[in-house]
Motif scaffolding. Structure first.
Motif, PDB file in Angstrom:
ATOM      1  N   ASP A   6       0.846  -1.195   0.000  1.00 43.20           N
ATOM      2  CA  ASP A   6       0.000   0.000   0.000  1.00 43.20           C
ATOM      3  C   ASP A   6       0.880   1.244   0.000  1.00 43.20           C
ATOM      4  O   ASP A   6       1.097   1.862   1.046  1.00 43.20           O
ATOM      5  CB  ASP A   6      -0.890  -0.051   1.260  1.00 43.20           C
ATOM      6  CG  ASP A   6      -2.064   0.911   1.195  1.00 43.20           C
ATOM      7  OD1 ASP A   6      -2.512   1.230   0.077  1.00 43.20           O
ATOM      8  OD2 ASP A   6      -2.547   1.333   2.266  1.00 43.20           O
ATOM      9  N   ASN A  28      -3.422   5.492  -3.293  1.00 42.18           N
ATOM     10  CA  ASN A  28      -4.566   6.395  -3.132  1.00 42.18           C
ATOM     11  C   ASN A  28      -4.040   7.815  -3.317  1.00 42.18           C
ATOM     12  O   ASN A  28      -2.810   8.010  -3.377  1.00 42.18           O
ATOM     13  CB  ASN A  28      -5.284   6.164  -1.783  1.00 42.18           C
ATOM     14  CG  ASN A  28      -4.413   6.460  -0.586  1.00 42.18           C
ATOM     15  OD1 ASN A  28      -3.627   7.404  -0.591  1.00 42.18           O
ATOM     16  ND2 ASN A  28      -4.539   5.653   0.460  1.00 42.18           N
ATOM     17  N   LEU A  31      -1.308   8.822  -0.824  1.00 41.82           N
ATOM     18  CA  LEU A  31      -0.015   8.147  -1.028  1.00 41.82           C
ATOM     19  C   LEU A  31       0.711   8.718  -2.243  1.00 41.82           C
ATOM     20  O   LEU A  31       1.937   8.857  -2.240  1.00 41.82           O
ATOM     21  CB  LEU A  31      -0.230   6.631  -1.201  1.00 41.82           C
ATOM     22  CG  LEU A  31      -0.751   5.881   0.027  1.00 41.82           C
ATOM     23  CD1 LEU A  31      -1.141   4.439  -0.339  1.00 41.82           C
ATOM     24  CD2 LEU A  31       0.280   5.873   1.154  1.00 41.82           C
ATOM     25  N   LYS A  87      -9.830   2.353  -8.777  1.00 45.28           N
ATOM     26  CA  LYS A  87     -10.261   2.438  -7.373  1.00 45.28           C
ATOM     27  C   LYS A  87     -11.316   3.542  -7.255  1.00 45.28           C
ATOM     28  O   LYS A  87     -11.078   4.695  -7.637  1.00 45.28           O
ATOM     29  CB  LYS A  87      -9.036   2.748  -6.504  1.00 45.28           C
ATOM     30  CG  LYS A  87      -9.164   2.324  -5.065  1.00 45.28           C
ATOM     31  CD  LYS A  87      -7.804   2.423  -4.382  1.00 45.28           C
ATOM     32  CE  LYS A  87      -7.901   2.123  -2.915  1.00 45.28           C
ATOM     33  NZ  LYS A  87      -6.628   2.385  -2.228  1.00 45.28           N
ATOM     34  N   PHE A 133     -11.338  -0.517   5.597  1.00 47.24           N
ATOM     35  CA  PHE A 133     -10.169   0.155   6.193  1.00 47.24           C
ATOM     36  C   PHE A 133     -10.054  -0.243   7.661  1.00 47.24           C
ATOM     37  O   PHE A 133     -10.480   0.490   8.553  1.00 47.24           O
ATOM     38  CB  PHE A 133     -10.340   1.669   6.086  1.00 47.24           C
ATOM     39  CG  PHE A 133      -9.941   2.262   4.755  1.00 47.24           C
ATOM     40  CD1 PHE A 133      -9.986   1.528   3.578  1.00 47.24           C
ATOM     41  CD2 PHE A 133      -9.520   3.588   4.680  1.00 47.24           C
ATOM     42  CE1 PHE A 133      -9.621   2.082   2.363  1.00 47.24           C
ATOM     43  CE2 PHE A 133      -9.146   4.162   3.472  1.00 47.24           C
ATOM     44  CZ  PHE A 133      -9.192   3.412   2.307  1.00 47.24           C
ATOM     45  N   ARG A 136      -8.229   2.210  10.319  1.00 50.31           N
ATOM     46  CA  ARG A 136      -8.972   3.431  10.685  1.00 50.31           C
ATOM     47  C   ARG A 136     -10.142   3.096  11.597  1.00 50.31           C
ATOM     48  O   ARG A 136     -10.540   3.911  12.434  1.00 50.31           O
ATOM     49  CB  ARG A 136      -9.454   4.171   9.423  1.00 50.31           C
ATOM     50  CG  ARG A 136      -8.305   4.764   8.630  1.00 50.31           C
ATOM     51  CD  ARG A 136      -8.760   5.717   7.550  1.00 50.31           C
ATOM     52  NE  ARG A 136      -7.659   5.964   6.626  1.00 50.31           N
ATOM     53  CZ  ARG A 136      -7.689   6.840   5.640  1.00 50.31           C
ATOM     54  NH1 ARG A 136      -8.775   7.555   5.420  1.00 50.31           N
ATOM     55  NH2 ARG A 136      -6.644   6.998   4.841  1.00 50.31           N
ATOM     56  N   ALA A 167      -7.564  -3.335   4.000  1.00 52.76           N
ATOM     57  CA  ALA A 167      -6.723  -2.147   3.811  1.00 52.76           C
ATOM     58  C   ALA A 167      -6.541  -1.410   5.132  1.00 52.76           C
ATOM     59  O   ALA A 167      -7.146  -1.769   6.141  1.00 52.76           O
ATOM     60  CB  ALA A 167      -7.366  -1.237   2.771  1.00 52.76           C
ATOM     61  N   SER A 168      -5.682  -0.397   5.068  1.00 52.88           N
ATOM     62  CA  SER A 168      -5.387   0.399   6.264  1.00 52.88           C
ATOM     63  C   SER A 168      -4.781  -0.478   7.358  1.00 52.88           C
ATOM     64  O   SER A 168      -5.159  -0.402   8.519  1.00 52.88           O
ATOM     65  CB  SER A 168      -6.682   1.098   6.737  1.00 52.88           C
ATOM     66  OG  SER A 168      -6.457   1.950   7.817  1.00 52.88           O
ATOM     67  N   ARG A 170      -1.995  -1.611   9.906  1.00 50.51           N
ATOM     68  CA  ARG A 170      -1.079  -0.819  10.732  1.00 50.51           C
ATOM     69  C   ARG A 170       0.131  -1.601  11.244  1.00 50.51           C
ATOM     70  O   ARG A 170       1.125  -1.017  11.629  1.00 50.51           O
ATOM     71  CB  ARG A 170      -1.820  -0.273  11.954  1.00 50.51           C
ATOM     72  CG  ARG A 170      -2.978   0.644  11.638  1.00 50.51           C
ATOM     73  CD  ARG A 170      -2.505   2.079  11.580  1.00 50.51           C
ATOM     74  NE  ARG A 170      -3.621   2.994  11.465  1.00 50.51           N
ATOM     75  CZ  ARG A 170      -4.107   3.415  10.310  1.00 50.51           C
ATOM     76  NH1 ARG A 170      -3.572   3.016   9.177  1.00 50.51           N
ATOM     77  NH2 ARG A 170      -5.120   4.254  10.270  1.00 50.51           N
ATOM     78  N   THR A 187      -3.475  -5.466   1.968  1.00 53.36           N
ATOM     79  CA  THR A 187      -2.574  -4.466   1.402  1.00 53.36           C
ATOM     80  C   THR A 187      -1.898  -3.731   2.545  1.00 53.36           C
ATOM     81  O   THR A 187      -2.567  -3.184   3.431  1.00 53.36           O
ATOM     82  CB  THR A 187      -3.260  -3.514   0.402  1.00 53.36           C
ATOM     83  OG1 THR A 187      -2.227  -2.739  -0.227  1.00 53.36           O
ATOM     84  CG2 THR A 187      -4.311  -2.606   1.018  1.00 53.36           C
TER      85      THR A 187
HETATM   86  O1  G3P Z   1      -5.110   2.682   0.517  1.00 53.47           O
HETATM   87  C1  G3P Z   1      -6.121   2.700   1.458  1.00 53.47           C
HETATM   88  C2  G3P Z   1      -5.707   2.452   2.894  1.00 53.47           C
HETATM   89  O2  G3P Z   1      -4.863   1.351   2.965  1.00 53.47           O
HETATM   90  C3  G3P Z   1      -5.240   3.650   3.653  1.00 53.47           C
HETATM   91  O3  G3P Z   1      -4.571   3.331   4.841  1.00 53.47           O
HETATM   92  O4  G3P Z   1      -3.138   3.963   6.747  1.00 53.47           O
HETATM   93  O5  G3P Z   1      -4.246   5.766   5.387  1.00 53.47           O
HETATM   94  O6  G3P Z   1      -5.582   4.337   6.921  1.00 53.47           O
HETATM   95  P1  G3P Z   1      -4.381   4.408   6.029  1.00 53.47           P
END
Ligand code: G3P
Length: 217
Positions: A6, A28, A31, A87, A133, A136, A167-168, A170, A187
């Protein structure tokens, strides 16, 4: 479970790809902006560079929020390379656009998903991937992995073909818990992938093995 990275950072994509375990990339707008990329041409070129580095799906996010603008952008993104996945945000216009892309053979990743209901809609529209996500959700005091489990359960019982793309992420434990929950894809930031390698007993054990190997020279 497939491993995507990611990030839009080319050095990190290369490092993960060199491990030999990388199946794809997600990006995204945040990023991409972090890499200092400016302007339409530079953005498009960056996606092509990523596609040429990794042999797998590369998610490129649309910036528009109307059906027409999402479809217009998505068509241009999909034309860049066969591995591009468009996306699309989880909004009403996004769902309409995902259905249009499905009907026209373009792969999609429905992003910014935070509930099982949203995941059902994405699957009904024929999204290739749905991106809950989880980090988050955890950050806001809820249980992100529980949502992954719930979506996997619904998709299995209903026979939806959409792949659950966690996704997201950590940390390394998120990856392990997503694997347990039956996510199709995780990811991750490079740090979380590399974090999977670490165990203090591995380091101690190797140190001893190397010492004993040396004593036999
Ligand atoms: O690409 C979407 C997602 O993986 C974003 O992650 O760390 O910004 O919550 P994050």
């Amino acid at each position: 479970m497939k491993f995507f990275i990611d990030t839009a950072n080319l050095a990190q994509i290369k490092e993960a790809n060199d491990l030999g375990i990388l199946d794809g990339v997600t990006t995204n707008p945040s990023l991409m902006a972090k890499e200092g990329i400016k302007g339409h041409q530079a953005i498009m070129e960056h996606y092509v560079t990523i596609c040429n580095m990794v042999d797998g799906p590369v998610s490129a996010e649309v910036f528009g929020t109307t059906f027409e603008s999402i479809v217009e952008e998505g068509k241009k993104l999909a034309a860049l390379h066969k591995n591009i996945v468009v996306k699309v945000p989880m909004i009403k216009e996004g769902i309409k656009a995902i259905k249009w892309f499905t009907d026209n053979g373009i792969q999609t990743n429905c992003t910014l998903v935070f509930s099982a209901g949203q995941a059902i809609l994405a699957a009904k529209a024929g999204a290739t991937y749905v991106s809950p996500f989880l980090g988050r959700i955890d950050d806001s005091g809820w249980d992100g992995v529980q949502l992954i489990e719930q979506i996997v359960g619904i998709y299995n019982s209903q026979g939806f073909m959409t792949e659950v793309l966690a996704a997201s992420i950590r940390n390394p434990l998120h990856i392990v818990r997503c694997a347990e929950a039956g996510a199709d894809v995780c990811t991750c930031p490079l740090s979380s992938i590399l974090g999977l390698l670490k165990h203090p007993l591995t380091d101690l054990g190797l140190e001893q093995f190397l010492k004993d190997a040396k004593s036999m020279e």
